[in-house]
Write an enzyme that holds these catalytic residues in place. Structure first.
Site, short mmCIF file in Angstrom:
data_model
loop_
_atom_site.label_atom_id
_atom_site.label_comp_id
_atom_site.label_asym_id
_atom_site.label_seq_id
_atom_site.Cartn_x
_atom_site.Cartn_y
_atom_site.Cartn_z
N GLY A 308 0.84 -1.19 0.00
CA GLY A 308 0.00 0.00 0.00
C GLY A 308 0.87 1.24 0.00
N GLU A 309 0.36 2.33 0.60
CA GLU A 309 1.13 3.58 0.74
C GLU A 309 1.47 4.23 -0.61
OE1 GLU A 309 4.71 2.84 2.94
OE2 GLU A 309 3.67 1.84 4.59
N ALA A 310 0.84 3.82 -1.71
CA ALA A 310 1.19 4.30 -3.05
C ALA A 310 2.52 3.75 -3.53
CB ALA A 310 1.18 5.83 -3.14
#
Length: 342
Positions: A308-310
């Site tokens: 996640g987290e870009a």
């Protein structure tokens, strides 16, 4: 110069805007397509980089396309279902990870440093989790509209590519429920290990997804209503960010399962809503692999990631940058004095 985007007043307001989204600049896309055969290389020898450059030109509305000022924006939200034991981590980790982002200690911080990507982090009412969606709607309309506006009203002046990402303990549960509600199947099809659960915790997660979809899917009116019922504030904010980018002529790189579930809610209302988006990667989460197949998205990368987290979107930025540099910087056959094809 772009103008500020008017905040949403309601979900019906967003529905109306999704019906009137601007398309690409066809003249710029055509200019890119016309330049491609003149460059000093065999036709299609750069593979996907070639149409990627044309796509960027069309959605940026300029030729040649450039990618010098990318931004990653991570939205954080807390989920009521996190208290039901659907994650390997406790709910307070969301707050702790936001602090880690701000200190520069997370994975996305390192990727942004590596690829010269500006990073924004926005936390959304972390002291007020959404309601547990297996028992009631996750958000009221007022709450989901406020979260949508957190992404929609982000200033994008000077940004030439947007990577969206999230942080929120329990949000793969929300993504699984949205995917099932939108595309059918059973909870086991969409519910995976997320942060690393197995055994009874995974069984609990599957139950929460099954119960949530059974409660809300029969009453939901469309993808946006499902986002309100089964989503989270960070999912809604990312959906708003996708729309903001479209209105601001900024191409978007999609990240993982949670972002794609939020994006699928827009696509369910307006089939062309994601035309300005490209999928950065496909994660190892089984639900993400199933979802992108249903959405018709082809990833740029397959790196077996699930952070996640870009992070997957940020990792794809160099590919878009390479497409722009090759398209704009390569000499033509005429300029280089190289014989063209016969």
């Amino acid at each position: 110069m772009s103008h500020p985007i008017e905040p949403l007043r309601s979900l019906d307001d967003l529905r109306a805007r999704l019906r009137a989204l601007p398309g690409p600049d066809e003249a710029c896309r055509a200019a890119a397509a016309a330049r491609e055969p003149t460059l000093t290389k065999p036709l299609r020898s750069l593979g996907r980089l070639e149409p990627l450059a044309h796509w960027i030109a069309g959605w940026q509305g300029r030729h040649p396309p450039t990618l010098n000022t990318p931004r990653a924006h991570v939205f954080a939200g807390n989920h009521g279902v996190a208290l039901e034991g659907v994650s390997a981590y406790p709910p307070e980790v969301t707050v702790q990870m936001v602090a880690n982002f701000r200190r520069g200690g997370a994975g996305i911080n390192q990727l942004c440093k590596a690829f010269n990507i500006a990073l924004e982090v926005t936390e959304l009412d972390l002291d007020r989790p959404t309601q547990p969606f297996d028992k009631t709607a996750a958000m009221t309309e007022e709450e989901v509209v406020a979260a949508l506006n957190a992404g929609l009203c982000e200033p994008l002046e000077g940004v030439d590519c947007l990577c969206l990402g999230e942080m929120g303990i329990g949000n793969t549960t929300s993504a699984a429920a949205l995917s099932m509600a939108l595309y059918g199947g059973v909870a086991e099809d969409w519910t995976g290990p997320g942060s690393g659960i197995a055994g009874s915790a995974l069984e609990t997660k599957i139950r929460v997804v099954r119960d949530g979809v059974a409660l809300h899917a029969p009453m939901a009116t469309d993808g946006l209503d499902l986002l309100r019922r089964l989503g989270g504030r960070e999912l809604a904010a990312m959906a708003g960010g996708i729309v903001a980018a479209r209105l601001s002529r900024v191409p978007v790189i999609l990240d993982g399962f949670i972002l794609c579930a939020a994006a699928a809610c827009l696509k369910a209302v307006a089939p062309d809503a994601l035309d300005h988006c490209v999928l950065g990667h496909v994660s190892r989460e089984p639900g993400h692999q199933a979802l992108v197949a249903r959405m018709g998205l082809e990833p740029l990368l397959r790196m077996d990631m699930a952070l996640g987290e870009a992070s997957g979107a940020a990792l794809a930025v160099p590919m878009l940058r390479a497409a722009c540099f090759c398209h704009a910087g390569m000499a033509t056959f005429a300029e280089a004095g190289v014989s063209d094809r016969v």
